[in-house]
Design a protein around this motif. Structure first.
Motif, PDB file in Angstrom:
ATOM      1  N   GLU A  87       0.852  -1.182   0.000  1.00 31.59           N
ATOM      2  CA  GLU A  87       0.000   0.000   0.000  1.00 31.59           C
ATOM      3  C   GLU A  87       0.888   1.232   0.000  1.00 31.59           C
ATOM      4  O   GLU A  87       1.749   1.382   0.867  1.00 31.59           O
ATOM      5  CB  GLU A  87      -0.891   0.036   1.245  1.00 31.59           C
ATOM      6  CG  GLU A  87      -1.802   1.246   1.268  1.00 31.59           C
ATOM      7  CD  GLU A  87      -2.455   1.464   2.626  1.00 31.59           C
ATOM      8  OE1 GLU A  87      -3.670   1.331   2.713  1.00 31.59           O
ATOM      9  OE2 GLU A  87      -1.740   1.788   3.596  1.00 31.59           O
ATOM     10  N   GLY A  88       0.709   2.074  -0.978  1.00 31.70           N
ATOM     11  CA  GLY A  88       1.545   3.265  -1.050  1.00 31.70           C
ATOM     12  C   GLY A  88       1.178   4.102  -2.257  1.00 31.70           C
ATOM     13  O   GLY A  88       0.104   3.946  -2.842  1.00 31.70           O
ATOM     14  N   ILE A  89       2.093   4.948  -2.632  1.00 32.28           N
ATOM     15  CA  ILE A  89       1.835   5.852  -3.750  1.00 32.28           C
ATOM     16  C   ILE A  89       1.627   5.053  -5.031  1.00 32.28           C
ATOM     17  O   ILE A  89       0.726   5.334  -5.821  1.00 32.28           O
ATOM     18  CB  ILE A  89       3.021   6.842  -3.887  1.00 32.28           C
ATOM     19  CG1 ILE A  89       3.033   7.772  -2.665  1.00 32.28           C
ATOM     20  CG2 ILE A  89       2.920   7.644  -5.169  1.00 32.28           C
ATOM     21  CD1 ILE A  89       4.279   8.618  -2.544  1.00 32.28           C
ATOM     22  N   THR A 130      -1.770   3.287  -5.198  1.00 33.48           N
ATOM     23  CA  THR A 130      -2.820   4.279  -5.434  1.00 33.48           C
ATOM     24  C   THR A 130      -2.885   4.630  -6.914  1.00 33.48           C
ATOM     25  O   THR A 130      -3.962   4.700  -7.508  1.00 33.48           O
ATOM     26  CB  THR A 130      -2.538   5.552  -4.613  1.00 33.48           C
ATOM     27  OG1 THR A 130      -2.327   5.174  -3.257  1.00 33.48           O
ATOM     28  CG2 THR A 130      -3.690   6.527  -4.690  1.00 33.48           C
ATOM     29  N   PRO A 182      -8.337   6.203  -0.298  1.00 24.99           N
ATOM     30  CA  PRO A 182      -7.016   5.572  -0.141  1.00 24.99           C
ATOM     31  C   PRO A 182      -6.069   6.482   0.657  1.00 24.99           C
ATOM     32  O   PRO A 182      -6.054   7.700   0.467  1.00 24.99           O
ATOM     33  CB  PRO A 182      -6.528   5.405  -1.584  1.00 24.99           C
ATOM     34  CG  PRO A 182      -7.758   5.429  -2.427  1.00 24.99           C
ATOM     35  CD  PRO A 182      -8.721   6.336  -1.708  1.00 24.99           C
ATOM     36  N   LYS A 183      -5.296   5.853   1.536  1.00 24.85           N
ATOM     37  CA  LYS A 183      -4.412   6.602   2.437  1.00 24.85           C
ATOM     38  C   LYS A 183      -3.467   7.530   1.676  1.00 24.85           C
ATOM     39  O   LYS A 183      -3.131   8.603   2.133  1.00 24.85           O
ATOM     40  CB  LYS A 183      -3.609   5.586   3.261  1.00 24.85           C
ATOM     41  CG  LYS A 183      -2.662   6.170   4.296  1.00 24.85           C
ATOM     42  CD  LYS A 183      -2.009   5.020   5.085  1.00 24.85           C
ATOM     43  CE  LYS A 183      -0.817   5.472   5.917  1.00 24.85           C
ATOM     44  NZ  LYS A 183      -1.193   6.225   7.113  1.00 24.85           N
ATOM     45  N   TYR A 184      -2.997   7.082   0.515  1.00 24.59           N
ATOM     46  CA  TYR A 184      -1.971   7.853  -0.200  1.00 24.59           C
ATOM     47  C   TYR A 184      -2.538   8.656  -1.374  1.00 24.59           C
ATOM     48  O   TYR A 184      -1.804   9.046  -2.277  1.00 24.59           O
ATOM     49  CB  TYR A 184      -0.856   6.917  -0.677  1.00 24.59           C
ATOM     50  CG  TYR A 184      -0.096   6.285   0.460  1.00 24.59           C
ATOM     51  CD1 TYR A 184       0.968   6.965   1.058  1.00 24.59           C
ATOM     52  CD2 TYR A 184      -0.454   5.047   0.972  1.00 24.59           C
ATOM     53  CE1 TYR A 184       1.662   6.405   2.124  1.00 24.59           C
ATOM     54  CE2 TYR A 184       0.228   4.481   2.039  1.00 24.59           C
ATOM     55  CZ  TYR A 184       1.281   5.162   2.612  1.00 24.59           C
ATOM     56  OH  TYR A 184       1.966   4.619   3.668  1.00 24.59           O
ATOM     57  N   ILE A 185      -3.847   8.895  -1.384  1.00 25.27           N
ATOM     58  CA  ILE A 185      -4.463   9.569  -2.528  1.00 25.27           C
ATOM     59  C   ILE A 185      -3.891  10.982  -2.709  1.00 25.27           C
ATOM     60  O   ILE A 185      -3.797  11.491  -3.825  1.00 25.27           O
ATOM     61  CB  ILE A 185      -6.008   9.617  -2.374  1.00 25.27           C
ATOM     62  CG1 ILE A 185      -6.700  10.019  -3.670  1.00 25.27           C
ATOM     63  CG2 ILE A 185      -6.442  10.541  -1.252  1.00 25.27           C
ATOM     64  CD1 ILE A 185      -6.845   8.913  -4.667  1.00 25.27           C
TER      65      ILE A 185
END
Lengths: 422, 312
Positions: A196-198, A201, B200-203
């Motif tokens: 999960e990260g940039i 996304t 999303p956390k990194y949006i």
């Protein structure tokens, strides 16, 4: 291999008085006949290997290799798997139990030991923690230990049941067993297929957050501390995990851990084209995590480097990313990747030959006169291409296929057997 | 006018990621022409008379499939449709085999919808045909983003400088990601708004504003793009109930009228009336939902026409 002389190799073996020195090493009938700065020896039957610029050490030992036998021999069987291990410089491997059926009984352990007893590479089966790797009931751990299981793990099926993990840690203490924990809280990891990260996304993919690993490590550290048990974490991948284990070691908790070698050189950026050859579990993380893992190796927080060799046939990789299998083959690329990560030959030997054996309480083969020979000879500067002709595995699921790699295993000896590649 | 003689910079349409601003403007100007065609008594042009297109849908779709099919027919292309549930395919024939079988029947172009992110990209590397992504998991839905931006341009004359709030389930939405990328390339400002568990956390790394308060988002924006709650794509519960979702993020006439400016209301469809948007809002004069649908055909005609011109 009757009479063999390694000429001018640098020995890496901290216990030896020749540690870090250029030596000649004479081998006769599988034993060390002589070791000295120079050895004068002749004879028709003498084979001489010029090892200038090369390093010699105890053979590598992998704490995490998967083969497909029994059940999935088409991706890797015990013969092809151990031949791959030899080509990677490994004289010992701890074999994961995630086969079909899994190695969850004495019969499974015995089968592997019987099949592999004559091979150059020593194979140490890992037994399952839970019956059928189902995470419900303990397998017959003591019986497997007696049969030769070196430690216990459910592979990449994490033990989600805290009570079961606690009982496993406590139970094996009674007979000196060791639990390998694969840290992942699956209720947090969910159906994630990458970090999960940039990048996740940007790719519209659900991610596996660092949190899933760190929560699991925190839990297991509490369990190990409470039960006063030893615990070993397999393939940690996050900066936070390194920090948790560093603090636990300072506190005196009996914890060791390893890292998969590909996590030292790759990040989730590699996934931006949905290339399934980079789909591994735990997932590739970020540069920040890579830096923390390398720092953890250097300061001793991380004890060992593993290949996490996971062969898959092409049908399981040449599909949509979502349904592709996790894992890559890694036995032959372990040394070059560790070098690529900037680790010195001495540190690599510590993390890939000495410490893995110490974690398992196995003797460390030495370099005194009369010792049984167990060694690897490698040249950290020599380049070679990892391709169909050099790949010994039955599978080719590696992002490094057709890549030029630096760092080559030249010779491996164990059990009076000798392997040499030009 | 820019120099459009070279056509699109890409052979496939896999995502907005692959398009540059010039490509998008070229698609818009081509769509302008086709929109005129669609309003003529004879709505058909012979442009793609020798082109065969397969619409391969591994996920349910009504409007996108119809819109593509109609666009193809208006361009005089030959079309075939293939629908399969992804589960039956994943158990048996592989995606590559399925598509290669279709291509063996001499098909030039594949329009694919698939539940997995990157499926179109994967296919484009493996088969010898032009690929148009009609939605791949929660990754991209480029033609939807193009028609959304085209509709905003139609109302405001330009997308640059406009403020667009995308409201709803951002986590499971391919429309959101493609819209963000497309609107930003055209110089708009984008905000996402929705339940904390569906953002999303990194949006923020995509350069969008993040807002959890519906009223604040509406007060900020010129256009509100209301997304559908996609329960079918949620493997676990991200909020307690639809009722509670509507309490927090449902747009009704009362809220709309309380704003101090008239904003445009968009929705990619299908609408869950009474959930993310009430009927009186969906049917209000501020809503351009049906314009979006109409523009969808023109945009898809433009995309297919331009890609067909890229054939080697």
């Amino acid at each position: 291999m009757n009479k063999l002389l390694f000429r001018s190799a640098t020995l890496i073996h901290p216990e030896s008085k020749f540690h870090n020195q250029v030596v000649d090493l004479l081998i006769l009938d599988g034993k060390i006949e002589d070791i000295a700065q120079t050895i004068d020896v002749n004879g028709d039957d003498l084979e001489i290997i010029n090892a200038e610029g090369c390093f010699i050490s105890t053979g590598f030992f992998d704490l995490n290799a998967n083969f497909g036998e029994p059940g999935n021999e088409t991706c890797e069987d015990l013969i092809s798997g151990t031949q791959t291990a030899v080509a990677g410089g490994f004289t010992g491997i701890a074999l994961q139990p995630a086969t079909e059926p899994p190695v969850h009984s004495k019969a499974g352990v015995s089968y592997i030991l019987n099949r592999t007893s004559s091979y150059l590479t020593d194979v140490y089966p890992l037994g399952c923690i839970s019956y059928n790797r189902a995470g419900k009931d303990l397998a017959e751990l003591y019986d497997m230990k007696l049969a030769g299981a070196i430690a216990f793990t459910d592979g990449t099926s994490p033990i989600n049941d805290s009570g079961l993990m606690s009982r496993a840690l406590l139970y094996v203490k009674g007979f000196g067993g060791l639990i390998f924990s694969y840290p992942e809280d699956t209720s947090i990891a969910g159906k994630g297929k990458m970090n999960e990260g940039i990048v996740s996304t940007y790719l519209g993919m659900k991610g596996i957050p660092n949190l899933a690993e760190e929560v699991s490590i925190s839990r297991d550290l509490y369990l190990a501390e409470y039960n006063e048990s030893k615990i070993h974490f397999s393939t940690i991948s996050c900066a936070g995990s390194v920090e948790l284990i560093r603090k636990a070691k300072e506190k005196g908790i009996q914890v060791t851990c390893d890292v998969a070698v590909h996590h030292l050189v790759l990040t989730d950026e590699a996934l931006s084209g949905f290339d399934t050859q980079y789909k591994v579990r735990p997932p590739l993380r970020t540069q920040n995590d890579v830096d923390a893992l390398i720092a953890g190796l250097k300061d001793g927080t991380i004890d060992a480097i593993v290949s996490q060799h996971t062969p898959h046939e092409i049908e399981f990789k040449d599909v949509e990313f979502e349904i592709a299998s996790f894992g890559i083959i890694g036995l032959q690329t372990a040394l070059p990747l560790a070098l690529k990560a900037g680790l010195s030959p001495a540190l690599i030997v510590e993390k890939m030959a000495i410490n893995p054996r110490q974690i398992l309480h196995l003797p460390i083969p030495g370099f005194e006169k009369g010792d049984e020979v167990n060694l690897v000879l490698f040249n950290p500067e020599e380049e070679w291409t990892f391709e169909a002709s050099t790949n010994k595995s039955k599978s080719a699921n590696s992002p490094f296929i057709n890549h030029k790699l630096k760092g080559k295993v030249l010779a491996v000896c164990n059990k009076k057997q000798f392997y040499y590649q030009q | 006018m820019s120099d459009y003689s070279k056509g699109l910079s890409t052979k496939h349409l896999l995502g907005i990621k692959d398009l540059n601003e010039r490509d998008i403007q070229l698609i818009f100007e081509t769509a302008d022409t086709f929109k005129d065609v669609l309003n003529r008594p004879i709505k058909k042009v012979p442009s793609l008379r020798d082109v065969t297109i397969a619409n391969v849908f591994f996920e349910n779709s009504t409007r996108t499939r119809l819109s593509f099919e109609l666009a193809q027919k208006r361009l005089s292309a030959d079309t075939i449709n293939f629908a399969a549930s992804s589960s039956s395919v994943s158990k048996g024939e592989t995606l590559i085999d399925t598509v290669n079988n279709i291509l063996a029947m001499k098909v030039d172009m594949i329009v694919i919808r698939h539940p997995y992110p990157g499926a179109g990209i994967f296919l484009s590397r493996k088969v010898n045909a032009q690929i148009v992504n009609a939605g791949d998991g929660a990754h991209e839905h480029p033609t939807q983003a193009l028609l959304d931006a085209f509709s905003i341009r139609e109302k405001y004359g330009d997308v640059a400088g406009k403020k667009i709030a995308i409201i709803g389930d951002i986590l499971h939405s391919r429309v959101a990601l493609s819209n963000i990328l497309c609107l930003q390339k055209l110089g708009a400002e984008v905000m996402v708004c929705g339940p904390t568990t569906l953002i999303p956390k990194y949006i923020g790394s995509l350069g969008v504003k993040v807002e959890f308060d519906l009223l604040k988002a509406l007060n900020w924006c010129d256009v509100a793009n209301m997304l559908r709650i996609q329960l079918e794509r949620q493997d676990i519960k991200y909020f307690p109930s639809l009722r509670e979702y509507t309490m927090m993020y449902g747009l009704n006439k009362q809220i709309l009228d309380s704003l101090d400016k008239e904003i445009l209301i968009m929705h990619p469809g299908p609408i869950n009336r009474g959930v993310e948007i009430t009927s009186d809002v969906a049917d209000s004069k501020q809503s351009i939902i049906l314009d979006q649908v109409e523009n969808g055909v023109a945009i898809r005609m433009a995309v297919l026409y331009l890609l067909a011109g890229q054939k080697p």
